[in-house]
Design a protein around this motif. Structure first.
Motif, PDB file in Angstrom:
ATOM      1  N   GLU A 158      33.799  29.762  32.201  1.00 18.76           N
ATOM      2  CA  GLU A 158      35.331  29.006  32.019  1.00 18.76           C
ATOM      3  C   GLU A 158      36.175  30.582  32.805  1.00 18.76           C
ATOM      4  O   GLU A 158      36.861  30.582  33.790  1.00 18.76           O
ATOM      5  CB  GLU A 158      35.689  28.474  31.511  1.00 18.76           C
ATOM      6  CG  GLU A 158      37.007  27.402  31.575  1.00 18.76           C
ATOM      7  CD  GLU A 158      37.830  27.179  30.751  1.00 18.76           C
ATOM      8  OE1 GLU A 158      39.289  25.908  31.239  1.00 18.76           O
ATOM      9  OE2 GLU A 158      36.878  26.371  29.810  1.00 18.76           O
ATOM     10  N   ASN A 159      36.810  31.315  31.259  1.00 16.17           N
ATOM     11  CA  ASN A 159      36.987  32.692  32.290  1.00 16.17           C
ATOM     12  C   ASN A 159      36.699  33.632  33.348  1.00 16.17           C
ATOM     13  O   ASN A 159      37.652  33.868  34.464  1.00 16.17           O
ATOM     14  CB  ASN A 159      37.222  33.217  31.269  1.00 16.17           C
ATOM     15  CG  ASN A 159      38.114  32.393  29.919  1.00 16.17           C
ATOM     16  OD1 ASN A 159      38.847  31.916  29.799  1.00 16.17           O
ATOM     17  ND2 ASN A 159      37.857  33.078  28.582  1.00 16.17           N
TER      18      ASN A 159
ATOM     19  N   ASP B  42      39.076  33.934  37.307  1.00 14.88           N
ATOM     20  CA  ASP B  42      39.189  35.464  37.689  1.00 14.88           C
ATOM     21  C   ASP B  42      38.337  35.632  38.588  1.00 14.88           C
ATOM     22  O   ASP B  42      38.940  35.935  40.018  1.00 14.88           O
ATOM     23  CB  ASP B  42      38.486  35.928  36.648  1.00 14.88           C
ATOM     24  CG  ASP B  42      38.993  37.676  36.824  1.00 14.88           C
ATOM     25  OD1 ASP B  42      40.266  38.464  37.319  1.00 14.88           O
ATOM     26  OD2 ASP B  42      38.303  38.602  36.763  1.00 14.88           O
TER      27      ASP B  42
END
Length: 1598
Positions: free
Chosen positions: A1322-1323, A1327
């Motif tokens: 997810e991160n 990004d």
């Protein structure tokens, strides 16, 4: 081209599909077949064609088609399909007139020169890189006619360059003789190289092309880099040149796969028709590859689109220029730091001789160096890697292991570092997670003795827990090991050699230690996990090597910290060099790779397993002792039995049985020790859960119905040529069975071979059985009297000796003792079969041929060891020779004639042939001679078809030595080099061209003409750096009183033009004779009324607003700043204000051939920002010797178009001068995309200047443009478009590009949203989405020109931003329809998909290259088990080969993993997080499986490579994380779980997004990064490395 006999009938079958009204005769097809038979270059593919067509005609199968063109198309499809050759074609051309292309050598010389100039282009690029473009391969004869001119205008300009780009992208024609002519320039004169073999079908002759021993000019040689550029248009002779130089490893090919043409194609009229057949009449075969470039084309080494080939070649040459320095740097680092100093010379020598021809990138160089160095060094620690792929190795921080000096803190430190407790069963437990430095031990020793060893001294067993130990200092190993050894003896533990300090340090047991010795007799168990690293691994390794403990748990990490990593200067390549060697107590250097535990179990279950193993070890001594007692009681040789029993107990006392952890490993170890100490391979220990059946149970007497079946199954007979009998039987039956089937055996078998002249008895597949029938069998081969003593048998159990004799009476006829007997043996021949063979050999009754036999025993008994599940198979009888009275050897029967088992029968037949009586042999010789005569005729026939001898007078021209017929003066001038001064060069070139005309008359042109011409060029030419030495040359030429002998002024002007252009390498220079020339001075623009100004503008400017609000502006003349200011308000109102509101602009310069220099910055400024000023261009003016910088203007009349909206510039070959500069500047500012044709390559300023007082004029470019961004210019070469299309197609292409760019923000925004919502991490997804949008805002996508370029850039950006190669664009290919497989098809498919083998020491091998879907695999699981799994499941260890496994669905992973774990509990294999649903799923082992489990105790090695990807990586990740397997090979691809395909918005762009990732709580993700092996070796060496590990491990157990 593949040679296969395509069924000729296929052609006629294709002609039988659409029967309609007849309108042509079948003779047409027969004539076509006749043309093919006489002309097609693969006649072997036409066997039977004419007969098949005639048969089809007679049967009425020929197609009748009324339309001729349709018929031609059908015939084309038929002949191409039948012969698998797309070059064959049939056409209907009633008006065709054959065009006779004149042979080049027959053309006038002037025409040849013009042809050469038009088909060749030469340039010198940056870094002294030569560029040679040839659009036609010129033959040797043509080159000879051109003489030195070809060398002067082409070759001499590039021969001295550092490297060469040889451009064949546009070469579509050429002569065959040009192939060796060109190739010879890139090879040495000796030895001659066979380049190609050409077979010409019409003449039925074969020509060989060889390099030439002598050529005009210098050779380029073999050392400098040559890069050949190819495209899909490259055809014919150019393909042969590229293919030859590539496969001679003389050139790297860059570009596209070539056309796949032919060396010679003819268009032949089909008699009495208007149909024509295009046929390849000659074919080429490379002697290097044995194959051809025809049809398939030349595959480039580096595949790029053709227009990018030059740029790619330049980058490639930059990379290759770094190779020597990188190799030298690598050599220097190895010399200074590599710990194996004795291997350094071999490594350095190999580095000097390594073949780096195929290296095209730094990644290639790193891979090549790594593979070669690891192969030579045999050291997996010596690693070279490309740094972008793998991070550099980190070095340990020794500060982590420092001990506090404060005594008050030491006790707290002890409690923190060491965990000590007593477990149930009086088992001590000691855990420490790092090893402290030796210097600190003196401070700690008393505390450690008191608080660590003192509490543990009275325990029965000790667990040392290293599962969380990540390393420390090796120097503390000796102290800890000393506690585990007998203090009364000195022990050598290990040695460390430090190359950097050049110090060797030996570590022995300490003579005195503070605490209590734990003793070497109690059980010590070391626990390991995947996290055990560095010194922790060394300790575990030494525990095994010193036999002072048992290692339990997972395979360790393989992270030895004895290496340093250095970056190779100027590259992204790093070399990791081991500078310390860790040498164990046996003198072997440990190369790391992870420690394999004696008992491989999950780390969290290791303690529980220790209790089980310790309990097992408690009864180990008694089992070993009982094994020795059984030997003493039953083994045939009593003295040996006593020695073996003592040896077993000694090994146990020395700790050699600490690696034994269960009954299975005990059986293996006992077997190895029994066989080693007794030298008797028949001794064997096995484990069995149920009592084994007696090995000598009473045989079952067959019924009458079973007799025939038994005889058919066991016996095979044959009568071979020469009255030789052949008898094969694969089992030794019991005497009672033989008696029962005796009558039928005599009738069905024996009577058919008893009267032969010699007999071959085949026992190659006879593994033994009962020895009771051996005397009976032997008796048939001896006479009745006297009885013969065969052998004696001593039975240890009954202590009796029995002499075995031949029998006095047998059923049926004896074979007798005089005829020859030959017995065939192999490594499989064993037991009773060996007794028979050895008896016949001992008594000299038979010749043994084949391989040594297995060495089995006559009789063995199976005896239970104590009350365990172990049983010992012990030979209880010994056989003594009847001749010598000594016991037979255990090692098997050695043949008289040693041969491979497969060859033994043939060898026996040859021996018999030489021994047979003359009468019989003579008959056989005639038979053999007849066979040989027929075979020889066949070979000769084929040889005659394969090749023809070429008569000497027919020798091809390219094989003959070149001889010049030029005059001596011509040769004199030819030898003058380009290094002469400028004016003199002009004069010599002109003179050379004149001398070639061979006629001389008196004329009146003084030598000053040349001097004046040279002065004008020197004073005005825009590139004075090309004119070095001009002044001195003019002075020398000024004293020359020779008179040029030229017939007229125009001829002289042409000669001077050629000379000056060639000498300066600039086609813009020209000399003309114009007696009536009047210089034209452009008039200044007068004041005009508005209506006339509008009319002027309308003639040079076209304006339109296209659909989609796209502006179109065409300018045919670039106005200067002065004129623009006068017309400014009108330009703004009538033109610019209509353009400003558009969304994009197409700027058409296709027809712009004039303009003013000051207009460049004026136009460019409208497409840039006001601030900061931009340096657009620099103009150097030679007459004034000044440089003017063109800077963007800060103030303009009207508004700017800006820098965001798309700008497309259209160009053509007519775009010239100032317009080229505008296009080039905006292109390199990345403000515009250029679409169309390459421009003219003109100049910013050209002047026509008068030569002295003559009527000659010289046209000179007096100014030049130097772009500040590229440092080069568009002049001469032209502006290369970003998108190259024909000029007439440029506008339509530009509109497509603009429409695409309008969609780009929507596409990128949609892609970013999909990634943010669905990407597994997810991160990272968030990004990537943010940065992707930033790229669009920053204009990174403003230059895309097609959907392909958009997808390519998007995929590249996604990989860069995420580091995940699986996150990319993809196509939305529809799923293939399901196929209904039959069981037979499944079996065939499985046999192709899986590969199994069983290697030495019962090591299984399993390879499969794709994982299947669970739902698809489940129905066929039983088939897979029966045909694959059952072949390897009973092996003692397994190698699983996933090097070529590209992944597939992961749904079957849990089931497959389950086979390698026990069924007593479910294990969590992995936790899979699914991003779209936000759920985590545990992947667990299955409780029920099809077939037998491999279990968790047997060793497993998995082979990996850089291709191992996807589902295969998930499997490797699980097995490595759980410590279930050792990984050997290369770091895996770093793929992902199977990605999902998403459509981006409502477009035709699709994304492949990984949505699932593995558990990351225990370490970093493997997705995108790959999985590092325990033992890194090149993929192709991984299998041998794995075999070596297992064989060494098994040898260690032995």
């Amino acid at each position: 081209m593949p040679r296969h006999a395509a069924p000729p009938l296929l052609l006629t079958l294709l002609l039988c599909t659409l029967p309609v009204n007849s309108s042509f005769q079948p003779a047409l097809v027969l004539e076509m077949a006749k043309i093919l038979l006489e002309n097609y270059c693969f006649p072997e593919n036409l066997v039977g064609m004419q007969e098949a067509i005639q048969q089809a005609i007679n049967s009425g199968e020929i197609l009748k088609i009324s339309d001729r063109k349709t018929l031609a198309a059908v015939l084309t499809v038929g002949v191409q399909g039948a012969l698998n050759d797309p070059r064959l074609a049939v056409s209907y051309e009633p008006n065709f007139v054959p065009v006779m292309t004149p042979k080049l050598p027959s053309l006038p010389k002037e025409q040849l020169i013009r042809l050469v100039r038009n088909s060749a282009k030469v340039d010198i690029l940056e870094n002294n890189v030569g560029y040679l473009r040839l659009d036609r391969v010129i033959g040797e004869e043509t080159a000879a006619k051109l003489g030195s001119l070809l060398r002067d205008i082409i070759w001499d300009k590039v021969v001295h360059t550092s490297s060469l780009i040889f451009d064949l992208r546009y070469s579509t024609a050429g002569e065959l003789s040009g192939i060796p002519f060109i190739v010879s320039y890139f090879s040495d004169p000796d030895p001659a190289i066979h380049i190609e073999t050409v077979y010409d079908r019409p003449s039925n002759s074969t020509s060989e092309l060889w390099t030439m021993p002598s050529i005009m000019g210098e050779r380029y040689g073999k050392k400098k880099d040559v890069i050949i550029l190819t495209s899909k248009r490259t055809k014919g002779a150019a393909e042969a040149v590229a293919y030859t130089l590539k496969n001679l490893k003389r050139a790297i090919t860059v570009g596209e796969r070539s056309a796949g043409g032919s060396v010679k194609v003819q268009k032949i009229r089909i008699p009495q028709s208007d149909f024509y057949l295009t046929v390849p009449v000659a074919r080429s075969v490379s002697p290097v590859t044995g194959q051809s470039w025809e049809v398939t084309g030349v595959s480039p080494t580096v595949n790029v689109i053709a227009k990018e080939a030059v740029s790619k070649a330049k980058l490639l040459l930059v990379t290759r220029n770094t190779i020597p320095k990188a190799v030298q740097s690598t050599s220097d680092i190895i010399t200074r730091f590599y710990a194996f100093t004795d291997r350094v010379p071999a490594l350095l020598q190999h580095l000097q001789s390594i073949d780096l021809f195929s290296v095209v990138s730094e990644e290639d160089l790193a891979v090549k160096l790594n593979q070669d160095l690891q192969t030579v060094s045999e050291d997996p620690r010596l690693i070279i890697r490309y740094m972008e792929d793998t991070a550099a190795t980190e070095e340990e921080d020794t500060e982590l292991y420092k001990v506090p000096d404060d005594p008050g803190l030491l006790r707290a430190y002890i409690d923190t570092v060491f965990k000590v407790k007593i477990l149930p069963g009086n088992t001590g437990y000691l855990r420490f997670d790092n090893f402290v430095e030796t210097a600190a031990l003196s401070k700690l020793e008393e505390l450690v003795a008191k608080y660590v060893w003192e509490p543990l001294k009275d325990t029965d067993n000790l667990i040392i827990d290293l599962r969380y130990n990540t390393g420390g200092s090796s120097t503390s190993l000796a102290l800890i090991l000393s506690y585990l050894q007998d203090s009364s003896l000195e022990h050598h533990f290990f040695t460390i050699y430090d190359r950097m300090q050049n110090i060797t340090t030996e570590y022995d047991s300490l003579p005195v230690i503070t605490g209590p010795i734990y003793s070497s007799k109690r059980g010590v168990y070391v626990l390991t996990s995947y996290y055990t690293a560095s010194v922790g691994e060394e300790f575990a390794y030494l525990v095994q090597s010193l036999h002072c403990g048992t290692v339990v748990g997972e395979i360790t990490s393989g992270m030895l910290m004895h290496s340093k990593t250095f970056q190779i200067e100027g590259t992204n390549i790093a070399i990791t060099v081991p500078f310390i060697n860790f040498i164990d107590n046996n003198g072997e250097c440990w190369l790391g790779g992870g420690v394999v535990p004696d008992a491989i179990v999950l780390a969290e279950e290791a303690v529980d397993h220790v209790h089980e193993i310790a309990h097992f070890h408690g009864g180990l001594q008694s089992l070993i002792k009982e094994t020795g007692e059984l030997l003493e009681k039953h083994y045939a040789i009593h003295d040996v039995a006593l020695q073996v029993g003592e040896a077993l107990l000694t090994k146990w006392s020395d700790g050699l049985y600490r690696s034994v952890v269960d009954f299975e490993s005990l059986a293996s170890q006992l077997t190895a020790d029994l066989q080693e100490t007794s030298s008797d391979d028949r001794l064997h220990v096995f484990h069995c859960d149920v009592e084994p059946e007696s090995l000598h149970e009473v045989p079952k007497i067959p019924t009458a119905e079973e007799v025939g079946y038994i005889i058919d199954t066991l016996f095979k007979i044959e009568l071979l040529p020469g009255n030789i009998g052949y008898l094969r039987f694969d089992m030794m039956a019991d005497i009672e069975v033989v008696k029962a089937i005796g009558p039928q055996l005599i009738q069905l078998v024996w009577r058919k071979i008893v009267n032969t002249d010699a007999l071959i008895i085949d026992m190659r597949y006879n593994t033994g059985g009962y020895s009771t029938a051996v005397p009976l069998l032997c008796t048939y081969f001896f006479d009745a009297e006297p009885l013969r003593h065969l052998y004696s048998v001593f039975d240890r159990t009954t202590t009796t000796m029995t002499e075995v004799m031949t029998l006095p009476h047998v059923r049926g006829q004896r074979y007798g003792s005089s005829k020859d007997i030959f017995i065939l043996t192999s490594h499989m021949t064993g037991s009773a079969a060996e007794v028979f063979a050895r008896t016949m050999k001992d008594l000299n009754r038979a010749t043994i041929i084949g391989e040594p036999t297995i060495g089995g025993s006559l009789s063995s008994g199976a005896y239970q060891i104590g009350d365990s599940i172990l049983y010992a198979s012990i030979p209880n009888q010994v056989v003594l020779s009847a001749v010598t009275g000594k016991p037979w050897s255990f090692s098997g029967v050695e043949p008289h004639v040693i041969a491979q088992a497969n060859d033994a029968l043939a060898v026996a037949q040859r021996i018999i042939t030489s021994r047979l009586p003359k009468r019989v042999k003579g008959t056989q010789d005639n038979t053999i001679k007849g066979l040989l005569w027929r075979k020889s005729s066949y070979v000769c026939t084929n040889r005659n078809l394969a090749a023809k001898t070429v008569p000497f007078d027919k020798e091809p021209v390219w094989r003959r030595r070149f001889c010049s017929t030029a005059s001596s003066s011509h040769l004199f001038w030819f030898r003058l080099t380009k290094s002469a001064k400028m004016a003199k060069s002009l004069f010599l070139v002109a003179s050379l061209l004149v001398l070639g005309n061979v006629f001389f008359i008196q004329a009146s042109f003084p030598p000053t003409l040349i001097v004046d011409l040279a002065k004008i060029v020197m004073n005005n030419y825009c590139s004075p750096e090309k004119l070095v030495g001009m002044k001195e040359a003019i002075e020398a030429a000024g004293s020359n009183t020779e008179v040029l002998n030229i017939p007229d002024e125009e001829s002289l002007a042409n000669v001077l033009t050629s000379g000056v252009q060639t000498t300066v390498s600039d086609p813009r220079l020209a000399v003309s004779y114009e007696p009536n020339y009047v210089p034209v001075v452009p008039p200044k623009m007068p004041p005009l009324p508005p209506e006339q100004l509008i009319a002027v503008l309308q003639t040079s400017i076209k304006l339109d607003i296209l659909e989609g609000n796209i502006g179109y502006l065409r300018i045919d003349h670039i106005l200067g700043e002065e004129v623009a200011e006068k017309l400014g308000p009108m330009l703004i109102d009538l033109v610019w204000n209509k353009i400003l509101p558009t969304s994009a602009l197409i700027f058409d310069l296709r027809y712009t051939s004039s303009g003013d220099i000051s207009g460049i910055s004026y136009i460019v400024s409208y497409f840039t920002e006001a601030e900061p000023p931009i340096h657009i261009d620099s103009i150097y003016d030679r007459p004034s010797n000044t440089t003017t910088e063109l800077i963007s203007m800060s103030t303009l009349l009207g508004q700017r178009y800006g820098t965001v909206k798309p700008l497309i510039i259209l160009t053509s070959k007519n775009t010239n001068g100032i317009a080229e500069d505008v296009a080039y500047c905006l292109q390199n500012l990345k403000r515009a995309t250029v679409v169309g044709e390459k421009t003219a390559g003109g100049s910013v300023k050209v002047d026509k200047l008068k030569v002295g007082d003559t009527d000659f004029y010289v046209t000179v470019p007096t100014a030049k443009s130097i772009n500040p961004i590229t440092g080069s210019t568009w002049e001469v070469t032209g502006v290369t478009p970003d998108v190259e299309v024909n000029a007439e197609d440029a506008l339509a292409t530009a509109i497509k590009i603009v429409n695409l760019r309008v969609q780009v923000p929507t596409i990128i925004d949609g892609a970013a949203t999909l990634i943010a919502e669905n990407y597994a991490f997810e991160n990272i997804g968030a990004d990537v989405a943010t940065k992707l949008k930033e790229l669009v805002e920053n204009g990174e996508y403003s230059m895309v020109v097609s959907k392909d370029s958009l997808e390519t850039k998007l995929s590249a950006d996604l990989k860069t931003l995420s580091g995940d190669k699986s996150l990319k664009t993809t196509s939305n290919a529809p799923a293939l329809p399901a196929i209904e497989y039959t069981p037979e098809m499944y079996i065939a498919l499985i046999q192709v998909s899986f590969h199994t083998d069983v290697f030495e020491n019962n090591i299984g091998y399993l390879r499969f290259d794709m994982f299947g879907d669970f739902e698809e695999v489940k129905p066929i699981a039983q088939i897979i088990v029966e045909h694959v799994w059952n072949k390897v499941v009973n092996t003692d260890a397994m190698i699983m080969d996933l090097r070529n496994n590209l992944g597939g669905p992961t749904t079957a992973i849990a089931g497959f993993c389950s086979y390698f774990f026990d069924d007593d509990k479910q294990i969590v294999l992995d936790k899979l997080y699914d991003r779209p649903s936000g759920t985590t799923t545990e992947l667990r082992t299955l409780t029920e499986l099809t077939g037998k489990r491999y279990g968790s105790k047997k060793s497993l090695i998995i082979l990996t490579s850089g291709s191992t990807s996807g589902a295969a990586e998930e499997f490797v990740y699980i097995m490595k994380k759980l410590g279930r397997a050792m990984i050997v090979g290369e770091t895996t691809a770093g793929g992902s779980h199977p990605p999902k395909t998403f459509q981006v918005a409502e477009t035709d762009v699709f994304l492949s997004i990984p949505t699932v990732h593995s558990d990351t709580t225990a370490g970093p993700a493997w997705e995108g990064a790959g999985i590092a092996p325990h033992i890194p070796v090149p993929a192709d060496a991984a299998l041998e490395a794995a075999k070596g590990i297992f064989n060494k491990h098994i040898a260690g157990q032995k």
